[in-house]
Design an enzyme around this catalytic site. Structure first.
Site, mmCIF file in Angstrom:
data_model
loop_
_atom_site.group_PDB
_atom_site.id
_atom_site.type_symbol
_atom_site.label_atom_id
_atom_site.label_comp_id
_atom_site.label_asym_id
_atom_site.label_seq_id
_atom_site.Cartn_x
_atom_site.Cartn_y
_atom_site.Cartn_z
ATOM 1 N N SER A 64 7.365 45.444 -29.512
ATOM 2 C CA SER A 64 8.531 46.268 -30.051
ATOM 3 C C SER A 64 8.030 47.774 -30.997
ATOM 4 C CB SER A 64 9.642 45.497 -31.146
ATOM 5 O OG SER A 64 10.078 44.839 -30.230
ATOM 6 N N LYS A 67 9.543 50.844 -29.346
ATOM 7 C CA LYS A 67 10.745 51.429 -30.182
ATOM 8 C C LYS A 67 10.461 52.644 -30.908
ATOM 9 C CE LYS A 67 13.388 47.218 -30.130
ATOM 10 N NZ LYS A 67 12.513 46.270 -29.866
ATOM 11 N N SER A 124 14.510 45.567 -35.358
ATOM 12 C CA SER A 124 13.874 45.956 -34.175
ATOM 13 C C SER A 124 14.966 45.083 -32.992
ATOM 14 C CB SER A 124 12.636 44.731 -33.935
ATOM 15 O OG SER A 124 11.703 45.295 -33.098
ATOM 16 N N LYS A 245 6.459 50.348 -37.898
ATOM 17 C CA LYS A 245 7.109 49.208 -36.769
ATOM 18 C C LYS A 245 6.303 48.233 -36.342
ATOM 19 C CE LYS A 245 10.555 48.308 -34.344
ATOM 20 N NZ LYS A 245 10.229 47.020 -34.592
#
Length: 411
Positions: A64, A67, A124, A245
């Protein structure tokens, strides 16, 4: 036996004396953190200096952390006016079918770009990320092409995206029809994080949210905790952390791109392929501790200041024989505490420079060295003229040459 002991002692003493009298050996003996990850990197946000790394140029699945590029492209679209924060996005059946981390979107419901954006970063949410991709690109495939183009523009040379979420294709009910693996190197991931914050510093207001409640439709309410457990008030809270993140799939392992600021020093860290949710934060802590404890920001050359050892450029055909030079921006980077003397700035001038030269004209570059070697990750800084210099007339040059010849006779 005593002779052997005496020999060993002498050898140890010689090694120790060499170590304390040889700066290069002393620097090599520096104790760096033992980071348990497939790859990792720690860089200075301002200069890009690499403070520590392992396998940083090897591409791995980022899960993720993908992203970060998804929201980068979305922010570009908002900046250009092509979409807006309050636009309502209609959720497709394909988006609603996506599993793993999500905000449980249903087909046909409408949700704003802003809420999808927050969901993609804080929760997320895969469904939110793909909803944004479909809204911006028409299809996820088109959006992924935009992501890969952006990566190319940013100089991410060990990166390829095949989706907007970072999910393994086996977790997609209907995966995007994009060939190639979804991979980023740790260095590319750090570049992405750096460029994202530099371009859109307001993103930290979202990535630093520890808790958030989504109100979707008229009845659905969802309370979430940010997956970044290093934020204030969460399990692995670390002073100064305000993003960025996390990522996890079985293929990627547990990953995390973190950023923290203390005083004038902001660090960007990336760990890829750690063994558990907890360890991605524990390993990041090791990197942050190392960065903040062992380095201090220092201005080596002020903007417009003189460069030690190279204050001017020889210009034989100019009205003036030399022209003062400087840098068009300050040279500032973290240096090892107590080791300022080991850093120097080396200037390389362009070949065959001739007058006339304008004020501020680039005539070379300044490279920072540590123990005689270029500091990893720090790009050379342009060296410019501090004033303009006109070309000397042929008469001036003729008499200058005569004067130089006469002077050489008497020396």
């Amino acid at each position: 036996m005593k002779n052997k002991i005496n020999i060993c002692c002498c050898l140890c003493l010689l090694v120790f004396m060499s170590w304390i009298t040889n700066p290069a050996m002393a620097a090599a003996a520096e104790i760096k953190p033992d980071v348990q990850a497939k790859s990792y990197i720690l860089i200075d946000f301002q200069s890009g200096e690499i403070l520590d790394e392992k396998n940083a140029e090897v591409p791995y699945p980022p899960a993720s952390m993908t992203k970060m590029m998804t929201v980068f492209v979305v922010l570009d679209q908002i900046k250009s006016g092509k979409i807006h924060w309050d636009d309502l996005v209609t959720i497709s059946p394909r988006v609603a079918a996506i599993n793993e981390a999500q905000i449980n979107l249903t087909p046909g419901e409408k949700i704003t770009v802003r809420e999808l954006f927050i969901a993609a970063l804080v929760e997320s949410a895969n469904d939110a990320a793909v909803a944004l991709a479909e809204y911006v690109g028409g299809t996820e495939e088109n959006f992924v092409a935009m992501m890969n183009q952006k990566a190319k523009e940013l100089g991410m040379n060990h990166t390829h995206f095949n989706c907007a979420s970072g999910l393994d294709f086996r977790l997609y009910p209907d995966p995007p029809k994009v060939s190639g693996p979804n991979v980023m190197s740790a260095h590319d991931t750090a570049i992405l994080a750096t460029k994202l914050i530099q371009t859109y510093p307001e993103i930290l207001k979202t990535t630093s949210i520890p808790y958030y409640t989504f109100f979707i439709g008229t009845k659905k309410q969802l309370k979430v905790t940010n997956w970044d457990l290093m934020l204030p008030g969460l399990k692995y809270s670390y002073p100064g952390v305000d993003g960025l993140k996390t990522g996890h799939t079985n293929t990627a392992g547990y990953c995390f791109t973190g950023t923290a600021q203390r005083g004038d020093l902001r660090l960007i860290s990336v760990v890829m392929g750690t063994r558990s949710d907890d360890h991605r934060f524990l390993e990041t802590k090791k990197l942050f501790d190392y960065g903040f404890q062992e380095f201090v920001p220092q201005v080596l050359v002020k903007k417009g200041g003189q460069i030690p050892g190279t204050k001017e450029l020889a210009l034989p055909d100019g009205v003036e024989r030399t022209v003062p030079v400087t840098v068009d921006k300050a040279i500032k980077l973290p240096v090892h505490k107590g080791e300022s003397a080991r850093y120097q700035v080396k200037v390389t001038f362009k070949p065959r420079l001739n007058a006339p030269l304008k004020q501020g004209e680039v005539v070379g570059t300044a490279q920072v060295l540590y123990n005689g070697k270029p500091v990893q990750g720090v790009e050379p800084t342009p060296v410019v003229t501090a004033k303009a210099v006109e070309k000397a007339s042929w008469i001036r040059l003729f008499f200058r040459e005569i004067g130089d010849t006469v002077k050489n006779w008497f020396n």
